[in-house]
Design an enzyme around this catalytic site. Structure first.
Site, PDB file in Angstrom:
ATOM      1  N   CYS A 111       0.856  -1.189   0.000  1.00 39.27           N
ATOM      2  CA  CYS A 111       0.000   0.000   0.000  1.00 39.27           C
ATOM      3  C   CYS A 111       0.892   1.240   0.000  1.00 39.27           C
ATOM      4  O   CYS A 111       1.701   1.428   0.903  1.00 39.27           O
ATOM      5  CB  CYS A 111      -0.887  -0.018   1.239  1.00 39.27           C
ATOM      6  SG  CYS A 111      -1.717   1.551   1.556  1.00 39.27           S
ATOM      7  N   CYS A 115      -3.899   7.307  -1.675  1.00 39.16           N
ATOM      8  CA  CYS A 115      -5.194   7.364  -2.363  1.00 39.16           C
ATOM      9  C   CYS A 115      -6.317   7.867  -1.468  1.00 39.16           C
ATOM     10  O   CYS A 115      -7.308   8.399  -1.966  1.00 39.16           O
ATOM     11  CB  CYS A 115      -5.560   5.994  -2.915  1.00 39.16           C
ATOM     12  SG  CYS A 115      -4.147   5.097  -3.544  1.00 39.16           S
ATOM     13  N   THR A 202      -4.139   4.988   7.382  1.00 39.52           N
ATOM     14  CA  THR A 202      -3.095   4.683   6.408  1.00 39.52           C
ATOM     15  C   THR A 202      -2.177   5.880   6.181  1.00 39.52           C
ATOM     16  O   THR A 202      -2.650   6.989   5.896  1.00 39.52           O
ATOM     17  CB  THR A 202      -3.760   4.302   5.066  1.00 39.52           C
ATOM     18  OG1 THR A 202      -4.444   3.076   5.253  1.00 39.52           O
ATOM     19  CG2 THR A 202      -2.745   4.151   3.953  1.00 39.52           C
ATOM     20  N   HIS A 302     -13.117   5.517  -3.475  1.00 35.90           N
ATOM     21  CA  HIS A 302     -12.080   4.694  -2.857  1.00 35.90           C
ATOM     22  C   HIS A 302     -12.234   3.209  -3.196  1.00 35.90           C
ATOM     23  O   HIS A 302     -11.242   2.481  -3.280  1.00 35.90           O
ATOM     24  CB  HIS A 302     -12.094   4.915  -1.341  1.00 35.90           C
ATOM     25  CG  HIS A 302     -10.785   4.614  -0.695  1.00 35.90           C
ATOM     26  ND1 HIS A 302      -9.574   4.997  -1.241  1.00 35.90           N
ATOM     27  CD2 HIS A 302     -10.474   3.951   0.452  1.00 35.90           C
ATOM     28  CE1 HIS A 302      -8.595   4.582  -0.457  1.00 35.90           C
ATOM     29  NE2 HIS A 302      -9.114   3.933   0.565  1.00 35.90           N
ATOM     30  N   TYR A 306      -9.156   0.537  -5.275  1.00 35.47           N
ATOM     31  CA  TYR A 306      -8.567  -0.752  -4.903  1.00 35.47           C
ATOM     32  C   TYR A 306      -8.042  -1.553  -6.101  1.00 35.47           C
ATOM     33  O   TYR A 306      -7.584  -2.685  -5.927  1.00 35.47           O
ATOM     34  CB  TYR A 306      -9.541  -1.560  -4.028  1.00 35.47           C
ATOM     35  CG  TYR A 306      -9.324  -1.216  -2.571  1.00 35.47           C
ATOM     36  CD1 TYR A 306      -9.695   0.043  -2.086  1.00 35.47           C
ATOM     37  CD2 TYR A 306      -8.705  -2.083  -1.698  1.00 35.47           C
ATOM     38  CE1 TYR A 306      -9.453   0.398  -0.771  1.00 35.47           C
ATOM     39  CE2 TYR A 306      -8.458  -1.740  -0.381  1.00 35.47           C
ATOM     40  CZ  TYR A 306      -8.835  -0.496   0.077  1.00 35.47           C
ATOM     41  OH  TYR A 306      -8.579  -0.148   1.375  1.00 35.47           O
ATOM     42  N   CYS A 308      -5.413  -0.829  -6.994  1.00 37.52           N
ATOM     43  CA  CYS A 308      -4.027  -0.925  -6.500  1.00 37.52           C
ATOM     44  C   CYS A 308      -3.653  -2.386  -6.276  1.00 37.52           C
ATOM     45  O   CYS A 308      -2.516  -2.791  -6.504  1.00 37.52           O
ATOM     46  CB  CYS A 308      -3.869  -0.135  -5.206  1.00 37.52           C
ATOM     47  SG  CYS A 308      -4.802  -0.824  -3.806  1.00 37.52           S
ATOM     48  N   GLU A 456      -6.379  -5.366   4.498  1.00 40.78           N
ATOM     49  CA  GLU A 456      -6.826  -4.065   3.982  1.00 40.78           C
ATOM     50  C   GLU A 456      -7.806  -4.282   2.826  1.00 40.78           C
ATOM     51  O   GLU A 456      -8.770  -3.541   2.671  1.00 40.78           O
ATOM     52  CB  GLU A 456      -5.622  -3.247   3.517  1.00 40.78           C
ATOM     53  CG  GLU A 456      -5.973  -1.798   3.188  1.00 40.78           C
ATOM     54  CD  GLU A 456      -4.721  -0.957   2.966  1.00 40.78           C
ATOM     55  OE1 GLU A 456      -3.775  -1.467   2.336  1.00 40.78           O
ATOM     56  OE2 GLU A 456      -4.699   0.197   3.419  1.00 40.78           O
TER      57      GLU A 456
HETATM   58  C1  LIG Z   1      -5.155  -1.805   6.648  1.00 36.19           C
HETATM   59  C2  LIG Z   1      -6.288  -0.830   6.760  1.00 36.19           C
HETATM   60  C3  LIG Z   1      -6.122   0.485   6.359  1.00 36.19           C
HETATM   61  C4  LIG Z   1      -7.144   1.415   6.523  1.00 36.19           C
HETATM   62  N1  LIG Z   1      -6.931   2.730   6.172  1.00 36.19           N
HETATM   63  C5  LIG Z   1      -7.863   3.668   6.493  1.00 36.19           C
HETATM   64  C6  LIG Z   1      -7.612   5.057   6.276  1.00 36.19           C
HETATM   65  O1  LIG Z   1      -6.569   5.459   5.781  1.00 36.19           O
HETATM   66  N2  LIG Z   1      -8.546   5.954   6.638  1.00 36.19           N
HETATM   67  C7  LIG Z   1      -9.717   5.563   7.198  1.00 36.19           C
HETATM   68  O2  LIG Z   1     -10.525   6.427   7.511  1.00 36.19           O
HETATM   69  N3  LIG Z   1      -9.999   4.260   7.412  1.00 36.19           N
HETATM   70  C8  LIG Z   1      -9.098   3.301   7.082  1.00 36.19           C
HETATM   71  N4  LIG Z   1      -9.369   1.967   7.294  1.00 36.19           N
HETATM   72  C9  LIG Z   1     -10.599   1.628   8.002  1.00 36.19           C
HETATM   73  C10 LIG Z   1     -11.643   0.837   7.245  1.00 36.19           C
HETATM   74  O3  LIG Z   1     -12.460   1.676   6.488  1.00 36.19           O
HETATM   75  C11 LIG Z   1     -12.408   0.065   8.337  1.00 36.19           C
HETATM   76  O4  LIG Z   1     -11.575  -0.990   8.760  1.00 36.19           O
HETATM   77  C12 LIG Z   1     -13.727  -0.474   7.863  1.00 36.19           C
HETATM   78  O5  LIG Z   1     -14.627   0.571   7.636  1.00 36.19           O
HETATM   79  C13 LIG Z   1     -14.317  -1.437   8.907  1.00 36.19           C
HETATM   80  O6  LIG Z   1     -14.379  -0.846  10.178  1.00 36.19           O
HETATM   81  P1  LIG Z   1     -13.764  -1.593  11.438  1.00 36.19           P
HETATM   82  O7  LIG Z   1     -12.379  -1.995  11.111  1.00 36.19           O
HETATM   83  O8  LIG Z   1     -13.970  -0.704  12.605  1.00 36.19           O
HETATM   84  O9  LIG Z   1     -14.570  -2.929  11.578  1.00 36.19           O
HETATM   85  P2  LIG Z   1     -15.922  -3.161  12.354  1.00 36.19           P
HETATM   86  O10 LIG Z   1     -16.829  -2.002  12.156  1.00 36.19           O
HETATM   87  O11 LIG Z   1     -15.641  -3.551  13.743  1.00 36.19           O
HETATM   88  O12 LIG Z   1     -16.495  -4.404  11.546  1.00 36.19           O
HETATM   89  C14 LIG Z   1     -16.308  -5.760  11.932  1.00 36.19           C
HETATM   90  C15 LIG Z   1     -17.495  -6.572  11.431  1.00 36.19           C
HETATM   91  O13 LIG Z   1     -18.693  -6.103  12.039  1.00 36.19           O
HETATM   92  C16 LIG Z   1     -19.660  -5.762  11.053  1.00 36.19           C
HETATM   93  N5  LIG Z   1     -20.396  -4.585  11.533  1.00 36.19           N
HETATM   94  C17 LIG Z   1     -19.871  -3.388  11.905  1.00 36.19           C
HETATM   95  N6  LIG Z   1     -20.850  -2.549  12.274  1.00 36.19           N
HETATM   96  C18 LIG Z   1     -22.001  -3.207  12.140  1.00 36.19           C
HETATM   97  C19 LIG Z   1     -23.382  -2.868  12.372  1.00 36.19           C
HETATM   98  N7  LIG Z   1     -23.727  -1.670  12.827  1.00 36.19           N
HETATM   99  N8  LIG Z   1     -24.305  -3.820  12.083  1.00 36.19           N
HETATM  100  C20 LIG Z   1     -23.947  -5.028  11.625  1.00 36.19           C
HETATM  101  N9  LIG Z   1     -22.682  -5.409  11.389  1.00 36.19           N
HETATM  102  C21 LIG Z   1     -21.724  -4.508  11.648  1.00 36.19           C
HETATM  103  C22 LIG Z   1     -18.859  -5.471   9.790  1.00 36.19           C
HETATM  104  O14 LIG Z   1     -19.614  -5.666   8.611  1.00 36.19           O
HETATM  105  C23 LIG Z   1     -17.718  -6.465   9.910  1.00 36.19           C
HETATM  106  O15 LIG Z   1     -18.093  -7.718   9.417  1.00 36.19           O
HETATM  107  C24 LIG Z   1      -8.377   1.010   7.085  1.00 36.19           C
HETATM  108  C25 LIG Z   1      -8.555  -0.330   7.460  1.00 36.19           C
HETATM  109  C26 LIG Z   1      -7.536  -1.237   7.323  1.00 36.19           C
HETATM  110  C27 LIG Z   1      -7.753  -2.668   7.787  1.00 36.19           C
HETATM  111  S1  SF4 Z   2      -6.161   2.411  -2.588  1.00 34.86           S
HETATM  112 FE1  SF4 Z   2      -4.683   0.778  -2.191  1.00 34.86          FE
HETATM  113  S2  SF4 Z   2      -2.636   1.695  -2.211  1.00 34.86           S
HETATM  114 FE2  SF4 Z   2      -4.129   3.346  -2.139  1.00 34.86          FE
HETATM  115  S3  SF4 Z   2      -4.264   3.841   0.034  1.00 34.86           S
HETATM  116 FE3  SF4 Z   2      -5.918   2.356  -0.379  1.00 34.86          FE
HETATM  117  S4  SF4 Z   2      -5.053   0.294  -0.053  1.00 34.86           S
HETATM  118 FE4  SF4 Z   2      -3.344   1.796  -0.104  1.00 34.86          FE
END
Ligand SMILES: Cc1cc2nc3c(=O)[nH]c(=O)nc-3n(C[C@H](O)[C@H](O)[C@H](O)COP(=O)(O)OP(=O)(O)OC[C@H]3O[C@@H](n4cnc5c(N)ncnc54)[C@H](O)[C@@H]3O)c2cc1C
Ligand code: SF4
Length: 517
Positions: A111, A115, A202, A302, A306, A308, A456
């Site tokens: 990553c 983006c 990120t 966004h 992906y 990417c 991710e």
């Molecule tokens: C490597 C990585 C990079 C990321 N980078 C960014 C970033 O740069 N900026 C940013 O803003 N975010 C970023 N994210 C966040 C990403 O958008 C969130 O991980 C995603 O929205 C899921 O939220 P959570 O991780 O809190 O999971 P959770 O919300 O805890 O979800 C876990 C599970 O519960 C379910 N769930 C959650 N809420 C509910 C509900 N109300 N009802 C029923 N089911 C539910 C989900 O569907 C999922 O199956 C990143 C995530 C990762 C893993």
């Molecule tokens: S689109 Fe792909 S490379 Fe760009 S920030 Fe998200 S995961 Fe990283």
């Protein structure tokens, strides 16, 4: 770091252009960063953090080497700027973003972090315009001024959307602790103060500026959570807690064991403790009815970003083909077939992403927005296909990928020769090369870069269910039922009625090139 966007731009008269200039720009910022229980003195030089800095630096170097792909002509500065800072004024601009993202995935195998900021810029262009239209606010011009300053300075923007969220079944104002979502705690004539935390951010330490945004649909009672603003990463009151990645300390163990010693991703939690945002950097404050629009437009951009992962997939397919070659099995029919399957899956990701960008529409503000249905299909593929590609890569690698000894044994005066002898594949291939390619597959499917390639892919830009909800909303089942009933001879639907119902997603599908927006 300068505290206003204008000062920042003046301080960087020429703007940052090369990877080296970018790395230098990150030094000496006095960020409060915790990693392994300690405050990090200079993140740029920390061996666990540095590979993530290198990945962002590559976005600058790509722009130098290939300006057609890595830069765009900005209508706001009149100059060529890094494409990650560009506002898309055509479908071609969106397509070119995707091509750049695939190329960056190929070059880094991870990553490259820019983006989220790019997609936040593009979504805020139309949302600020539409808030102003309804509420008579002045967000859009403020936002354009900020965009121009960032473009001239050549900065990296981090997009901070995901709150820590506490109890997922409750709205922000219903949480036991109000800080589970970032919110405004007090207002002055000069601006607002925010408190809360954003998770999984990120490239946040590798950014110059952050844009905070709400993470979900908000109601009247959540007004204080409807805040969008920009702030420098070293603003007073911010603490970063660095996220551990699987096998991250391999980056301290020598280049062979790391698998991909040069590049990695980065995620951290950002804690905001009474952090000030001045009025001129606020792009939404209290217009809760626009939070859902912002989240939907951001995730629309966004989810097709992906693609990417198709670039990263190219690397993994290449690694799998190489290991098969080194093992002497590259001509076996099942190996060839598995490489075809990996390619088929990888190109499916790319095809849907790029199709979403081609099928774009112009928004009222003039920015182009890619197709939401196909963006969601792209991201939904991404929640599955990299896992299958990774499984096939592990199949071709063989078990040695997870049982081979360390670089220290390989270099050991007594047992090094034994390892070279017994871990040899085809005799004309150096044992070290065979180990290196296996370590790369390990890195991408189990190690540091599996964070970017697998988890991710699952959760970034929203977990799988978030895409299924958007796909269901746009499925137009009534229209599809009418198609079926007409052919089955079930009254009263007629072919005329069906032809007249080419709206929403189907309207975009059947828009011909002559009917450009
Ligand atoms: C490597 C990585 C990079 C990321 N980078 C960014 C970033 O740069 N900026 C940013 O803003 N975010 C970023 N994210 C966040 C990403 O958008 C969130 O991980 C995603 O929205 C899921 O939220 P959570 O991780 O809190 O999971 P959770 O919300 O805890 O979800 C876990 C599970 O519960 C379910 N769930 C959650 N809420 C509910 C509900 N109300 N009802 C029923 N089911 C539910 C989900 O569907 C999922 O199956 C990143 C995530 C990762 C893993
Ligand atoms: S689109 Fe792909 S490379 Fe760009 S920030 Fe998200 S995961 Fe990283």
């Amino acid at each position: 770091m300068a505290t206003s966007a204008r000062e920042a731009q003046q301080g960087a008269a020429q703007g940052i252009r090369t990877g080296t200039e970018y790395i230098d720009s990150l030094r000496g910022r006095k960020l409060k960063v915790y990693l392994f229980g300690e405050l990090v003195d200079e993140p740029v030089d920390h061996p666990v953090i540095r590979p993530s800095v290198n990945a962002v630096a590559e976005t600058y170097d790509l722009a130098q080497r290939n300006p057609e792909l890595g830069t765009a002509l900005s209508p706001y500065t009149g100059t060529r700027i890094n494409r990650f800072l560009h506002i898309a004024t055509s479908a071609d601009d969106l397509v070119n973003q995707n091509k750049m993202q695939r190329r960056m995935g190929q070059l880094t195998g991870t990553c490259f972090q820019r983006c989220v900021g790019m997609d936040a810029f593009n979504s805020l262009h139309s949302v600020t315009f539409e808030i102003d239209e309804q509420h008579g606010t002045g967000y859009h011009q403020r936002f354009l001024d900020f965009v121009r300053d960032m473009q001239l300075a050549g900065y990296v923007i981090g997009g901070a959307m995901t709150d820590v969220k506490g109890d997922r079944s409750k709205a922000p104002h219903q949480q036991a602790d109000p800080d589970m979502f970032v919110h405004v705690t007090r207002r002055t004539e000069a601006g607002v103060y925010i408190t809360g935390a954003k998770a999984h951010q990120t490239g946040c330490l590798n950014s110059h500026w952050l844009i905070v945004m709400p993470t979900m649909r908000l109601g009247e009672a959540d007004k204080d959570y409807a805040i969008v603003g920009a702030l420098p990463v070293d603003a007073d009151g911010i603490t970063y807690i660095y996220g551990r990645q699987s096998c991250d300390t391999r980056s301290m163990d020598g280049d062979l064991d790391a698998g991909n010693a040069k590049f990695a991703g980065q995620e951290a939690m950002i804690i905001f403790d009474d952090v000030f945002i001045p009025n001129e950097l606020i792009f939404m404050d209290g217009e809760h009815d626009y939070a859902a629009m912002l989240v939907e437009r951001f995730t629309c951009y966004h989810r097709r970003s992906y693609v990417c992962k198709s670039g990263v997939g190219d690397v993994l397919i290449g690694a799998a083909a190489t290991v098969a070659d080194y093992n002497g099995v590259d001509k076996a029919s099942h190996i060839r077939d598995k490489l075809v399957e990996m390619t088929h899956l990888n190109e499916t990701i790319y095809s849907t992403g790029i199709a979403s960008s081609y099928q774009a529409s112009e928004m009222k503000s003039g920015v182009y927005l890619n197709d939401d249905m196909i963006a969601n299909v792209c991201k939904h593929h991404v929640t599955k296909m990299p896992y299958e590609i990774g499984r096939l890569a592990q199949d071709l690698a063989g078990g040695l990928m997870v049982t081979m000894p360390s670089q220290k044994e390989f270099e050991h005066p007594e047992i090094g020769d034994l390892i070279r002898k017994y871990l040899q594949g085809r005799p004309e291939i150096a044992t070290e090369d065979r180990m290196r390619i296996m370590r790369l597959i390990e890195n991408m499917t189990l190690g540091r870069n599996a964070v970017g390639y697998l988890t991710e892919s699952m959760h970034g830009a929203g977990s799988p269910q978030a895409q299924r909800i958007q796909i269901a909303r746009q499925a137009q089942l009534g229209f599809k039922k009418a198609l079926a009933k007409t052919l089955a001879g079930i009254a009263p639907d007629t072919a005329d009625e069906i032809a007249g119902d080419l709206a929403d997603y189907m309207g975009r599908v059947f828009q011909t090139s002559g009917e450009a927006d």
